[in-house]
Design a protein around this motif. Structure first.
Motif, PDB file in Angstrom:
ATOM      1  N   LEU A 324      43.835  56.736  21.617  1.00 50.38           N
ATOM      2  CA  LEU A 324      44.531  57.890  22.176  1.00 50.38           C
ATOM      3  C   LEU A 324      44.316  57.923  23.683  1.00 50.38           C
ATOM      4  CD1 LEU A 324      46.162  60.417  21.573  1.00 50.38           C
ATOM      5  CD2 LEU A 324      44.024  61.650  21.248  1.00 50.38           C
ATOM      6  N   LYS A 325      45.398  57.882  24.411  1.00 49.63           N
ATOM      7  CA  LYS A 325      45.306  57.801  25.867  1.00 49.63           C
ATOM      8  C   LYS A 325      45.635  59.148  26.520  1.00 49.63           C
ATOM      9  CE  LYS A 325      44.793  55.381  29.579  1.00 49.63           C
ATOM     10  NZ  LYS A 325      43.586  54.642  29.884  1.00 49.63           N
ATOM     11  N   VAL A 345      43.238  61.587  27.896  1.00 47.17           N
ATOM     12  CA  VAL A 345      42.201  61.971  26.945  1.00 47.17           C
ATOM     13  C   VAL A 345      41.089  60.953  27.082  1.00 47.17           C
ATOM     14  CG1 VAL A 345      41.630  62.214  24.509  1.00 47.17           C
ATOM     15  CG2 VAL A 345      43.845  62.979  25.344  1.00 47.17           C
ATOM     16  N   ARG A 346      39.916  61.432  27.364  1.00 49.23           N
ATOM     17  CA  ARG A 346      38.774  60.519  27.474  1.00 49.23           C
ATOM     18  C   ARG A 346      38.129  60.415  26.104  1.00 49.23           C
ATOM     19  NH1 ARG A 346      39.532  57.387  31.709  1.00 49.23           N
ATOM     20  NH2 ARG A 346      40.041  58.584  33.550  1.00 49.23           N
ATOM     21  N   SER A 347      38.512  59.391  25.390  1.00 45.76           N
ATOM     22  CA  SER A 347      37.954  59.245  24.055  1.00 45.76           C
ATOM     23  C   SER A 347      36.547  58.666  24.144  1.00 45.76           C
ATOM     24  CB  SER A 347      38.850  58.350  23.201  1.00 45.76           C
ATOM     25  OG  SER A 347      39.023  57.123  23.826  1.00 45.76           O
ATOM     26  N   ALA A 350      35.727  54.648  23.947  1.00 46.01           N
ATOM     27  CA  ALA A 350      36.111  53.609  24.911  1.00 46.01           C
ATOM     28  C   ALA A 350      35.533  53.916  26.285  1.00 46.01           C
ATOM     29  CB  ALA A 350      37.608  53.520  24.999  1.00 46.01           C
TER      30      ALA A 350
ATOM     31  N   THR B  54      36.710  51.874  32.094  1.00 47.08           N
ATOM     32  CA  THR B  54      37.128  52.655  30.924  1.00 47.08           C
ATOM     33  C   THR B  54      38.584  52.427  30.554  1.00 47.08           C
ATOM     34  OG1 THR B  54      35.582  54.334  31.676  1.00 47.08           O
ATOM     35  CG2 THR B  54      37.106  54.967  29.948  1.00 47.08           C
ATOM     36  N   ARG B  57      38.985  49.158  28.885  1.00 50.04           N
ATOM     37  CA  ARG B  57      38.443  49.118  27.516  1.00 50.04           C
ATOM     38  C   ARG B  57      39.388  49.799  26.524  1.00 50.04           C
ATOM     39  NH1 ARG B  57      32.981  47.819  26.959  1.00 50.04           N
ATOM     40  NH2 ARG B  57      32.829  48.937  24.997  1.00 50.04           N
ATOM     41  N   GLN B  58      40.064  50.856  26.996  1.00 51.36           N
ATOM     42  CA  GLN B  58      40.943  51.586  26.079  1.00 51.36           C
ATOM     43  C   GLN B  58      42.114  50.734  25.594  1.00 51.36           C
ATOM     44  OE1 GLN B  58      41.748  55.150  28.448  1.00 51.36           O
ATOM     45  NE2 GLN B  58      40.622  56.328  26.933  1.00 51.36           N
ATOM     46  N   PHE B  60      41.927  47.772  24.561  1.00 49.90           N
ATOM     47  CA  PHE B  60      41.496  46.736  23.612  1.00 49.90           C
ATOM     48  C   PHE B  60      40.721  47.366  22.461  1.00 49.90           C
ATOM     49  CE2 PHE B  60      41.696  44.762  27.834  1.00 49.90           C
ATOM     50  CZ  PHE B  60      42.590  43.732  27.581  1.00 49.90           C
ATOM     51  N   ASP B  62      37.702  47.198  19.555  1.00 48.70           N
ATOM     52  CA  ASP B  62      36.285  46.827  19.685  1.00 48.70           C
ATOM     53  C   ASP B  62      36.103  45.319  19.527  1.00 48.70           C
ATOM     54  OD1 ASP B  62      35.739  49.450  20.092  1.00 48.70           O
ATOM     55  OD2 ASP B  62      35.073  49.852  18.038  1.00 48.70           O
ATOM     56  N   ILE B  65      37.255  43.619  22.655  1.00 51.45           N
ATOM     57  CA  ILE B  65      36.288  43.793  23.746  1.00 51.45           C
ATOM     58  C   ILE B  65      35.124  42.819  23.566  1.00 51.45           C
ATOM     59  CG2 ILE B  65      34.595  45.403  24.726  1.00 51.45           C
ATOM     60  CD1 ILE B  65      36.620  47.656  24.117  1.00 51.45           C
TER      61      ILE B  65
END
Lengths: 350, 305
Positions: A324-325, A345-347, A350, B54, B57-58, B60, B62, B65
């Motif tokens: 979710l971005k 959104v800072r999940s 990640a 950050t 990373r989002q 990809f 886990d 990564i």
């Protein structure tokens, strides 16, 4: 000639020997004379019949679109009648005129009988109280053809459809106190309208039928980059605790417009510029983003946005990450255009 | 008087010229006899690459990564091994030093969304200062908005970054790898040409002339131990018929070092101990001794080391 002779002898005889008045057929002896009764009672009936015809014409014209309503046509009919009558006076002799009059009398007289008039009036009243119509006029400036579905509110099985370029007239069965119908016109918000007898109802597209609201979804800078990297935008409708997707995910680096096209207010660009300045974007990149936000891609949904709907809009990163971005949740308002920002959104994963 | 003053002013210059002349004349095989100093091994540095940014990373999963970090580590170790050959870069193995390379924003906590992204190098290990860090640009700020590539293209881009013009290996050595102890011992050579004998051949640590080393000493004088830090420059090799027994010979790097080192040559040998040797400026030997770690076969990209 014989008749002329008799009539020529008659007056002299009647003048010399006045004979007692002869009883008319069907009139009992001693009853008061009924001379002139027929003529005096025919006029109001004739007026009543003409009024009935006019009322029927008006009703038919209003609800079926059929009737004589053109003044020129009416004038021409009157002129033709007058001319025909004058011609009859000139061409035909007295006997022919009397014969024609008698024939006309035989034809019209039954209609003027009280029971017949009563039945005609009653029939028109029943029809007028039971059937009506809904007229839908296209928007001024026109946006093509109308495609309408009308469903009785209390009986969904009663449904009428109509489509076409010009004004649409949809005859409907109603009650004496009116009947509610849900009007679904493509490109406009559904509306419930009460259709009464006699007058029916009339809706003007764009005035009585409102176009659905539009929503401009503006992804954040990082969400834009995610969309550019293969991410997707998905819209969901909140239905209680459930979420129902409103269409296929869209993958495109852009802002998005849901609903009919609307001009974006000029002041929005100024506000966006401030946002980009705060984000410390390079001028070239800021200009690029401004253009992307100002030229949204159209998003087609499975169902139109309706005021009161709760919508969730999500930008997710590409598969298989699918993180979710950016996300926004909002209620669709009645404003023609609403701008919804999709913040990051800072999940925690990640 | 004038002649005496001239002599006093020019004396340091003459000493420097003489020193330089001696260094030039020294050549690859200087007049220093064979050394009994045992060969040392190159220090081992463990390498670990981390995808820390950050927003990267989002993009990809886990598993992706983990793959990027594993293969990125191999790429980094390979490229460093090909360019900075005085240490052994090991992956997934115990080593006294750990070189952490993270791909992150230049200023992760800074204001603004558009940030430059680059490689942060940090060395961990015993006696390593916390300031052992440097930074290379990966994507400048103006390229912030560019899409983030998939796994393979990203690894290719990382590989290109280590062979491109932004790869500042000199800064990496100066700021980070200079804290890797090259050797715990070296011999002092007090007689002319005075200098130090290191327990390596040039090929051992892939060192060419122009490289500058830092040698730390412990000097005992009057029962007091004092530390003396001097910089030395690789000058040549000791003379030995067996090339594998030849050793690196270094002389003071600059006049200041020469003057500071002068008392060492006259101090009794037992009172002076060279304790640590570091490399602060590195000139790689162009003899193919710097070997890039062989990349796994599934890494199908990359340029020449």
């Amino acid at each position: 000639m014989e008749a002329g002779t008799q009539s020529g002898a008659g007056p002299s005889l009647q003048a010399s020997v006045p004979s007692p008045p002869q009883p008319q057929p069907g009139v009992p002896p001693g009853a008061p004379p009924r001379r002139e009764t027929a003529e005096t009672s025919l006029l109001p009936r004739m007026i009543a019949l003409v009024a009935l015809g006019a009322a029927a014409n008006l009703w038919s014209e209003q609800h079926l679109g059929l009737g004589i309503h053109d003044p020129k046509l009416l004038g021409a009919a009157g002129a033709a009648l007058a001319a025909g009558t004058g011609l009859l006076d000139k061409v035909a002799g007295k006997a022919e005129r009397e014969s024609f009059g008698a024939a006309l009398q035989r034809l019209v007289r039954p209609l003027l009988a009280t029971p017949v008039l009563a039945i005609l009036y009653l029939s028109l009243a029943i029809v007028a109280a039971s059937y009506s119509s809904l007229s839908i006029l296209p928007e001024s400036g026109g946006r093509g053809s109308l495609d309408v579905r009308v469903v009785a509110s209390e009986d969904p099985s009663y449904e009428r459809r109509a489509s076409g370029q010009g004004p649409l007239r949809i005859p409907l069965r109603v009650t004496s106190f009116g009947r509610a119908f849900r009007v679904e016109c493509e490109g406009y918000l559904p509306r419930v309208v009460e259709v009464g007898p006699l007058w029916g109802a009339r809706l003007v597209a764009g005035v009585d039928l409102k176009a659905p609201p539009s929503v401009l979804l503006r992804p954040s800078l990082e969400a834009l980059r995610s969309l550019d990297s293969g991410g997707t935008l998905t819209l969901w409708k909140r239905d209680g605790d459930e979420r129902v997707p409103l269409g296929a995910p869209v993958s495109q680096r852009s802002s998005f417009l849901v609903g009919p096209p609307r001009p974006i207010p000029a002041e929005a660009s100024t506000r966006w510029q401030l946002e980009l300045t705060a984000a410390r974007l390079e001028p070239a990149e800021a200009a690029r983003v401004l253009l992307e936000w100002g030229n949204p891609a159209r998003v087609e949904l499975d169902e139109p946005l309706l005021p009161g709907m709760w919508i969730e809009a999500e930008v997710r990163t590409r598969s298989p990450a699918n993180r979710l971005k950016a996300r926004a949740e909002f209620e669709v308002g009645e404003q023609p255009l609403t701008e919804i920002a999709l913040p990051d959104v800072r999940s925690p994963d990640a | 008087m004038r002649s005496g003053a001239w002599s006093r002013r020019r004396a340091p210059v003459l000493v420097a010229v003489a020193g330089a002349l001696a260094a030039v004349l020294a050549g690859p095989l200087i007049g220093v006899g064979a050394s009994a100093l045992a060969a040392a091994v190159r220090p081992r540095v463990g390498v670990a690459f981390e995808l820390a940014e950050t927003s990267y990373r989002q993009e990809f999963s886990d598993a992706q990564i983990a793959e990027i970090e594993a293969r990125g580590t191999e790429i980094v170790a390979s490229r460093l091994g090909g360019r900075v050959g005085f240490v052994d870069y090991v992956v997934n193995d115990e080593a006294p030093y750990a070189l952490e390379v993270s791909l992150d924003a230049l200023d992760p906590t800074g204001l603004g969304i558009a940030r430059e992204v680059g490689f942060h190098f940090a060395l961990r290990g015993a006696a390593v200062s916390t300031g052992a860090k440097t930074y290379w640009t990966f994507r400048p700020r103006e390229a912030w908005g560019e899409p983030i590539p998939e796994v393979e293209p990203l690894l290719e881009e990382i590989d290109r970054a280590f062979t491109g013009e932004r790869a500042d290996y000199a800064a990496l050595v100066r700021s980070v790898l200079s804290q890797v102890r090259l050797s715990e011992a070296c011999d002092l050579h007090p007689s002319l040409p005075s200098g130090w004998i290191l327990p390596f051949t040039p090929e051992d640590i892939c060192l060419d002339r122009g490289s500058i080393l830092q040698i730390r000493h412990e000097v005992l004088s009057g029962g007091i131990s004092a530390g003396v830090v001097l910089q030395a420059r690789y000058s040549g090799e000791t003379v030995d018929p067996d090339p594998s027994r030849r050793r690196l010979f270094c002389v003071p790097a600059a006049e200041e070092d020469r003057q500071l080192a002068a008392p060492l040559w006259t101090t009794p040998v037992e009172a002076v101990t060279a304790t640590e040797v570091y490399l602060v400026e590195y000139e790689p030997l162009d003899a193919g001794c710097a070997q890039a770690t062989e990349l796994p076969t599934d890494v199908s990209f990359g340029g020449s080391p």
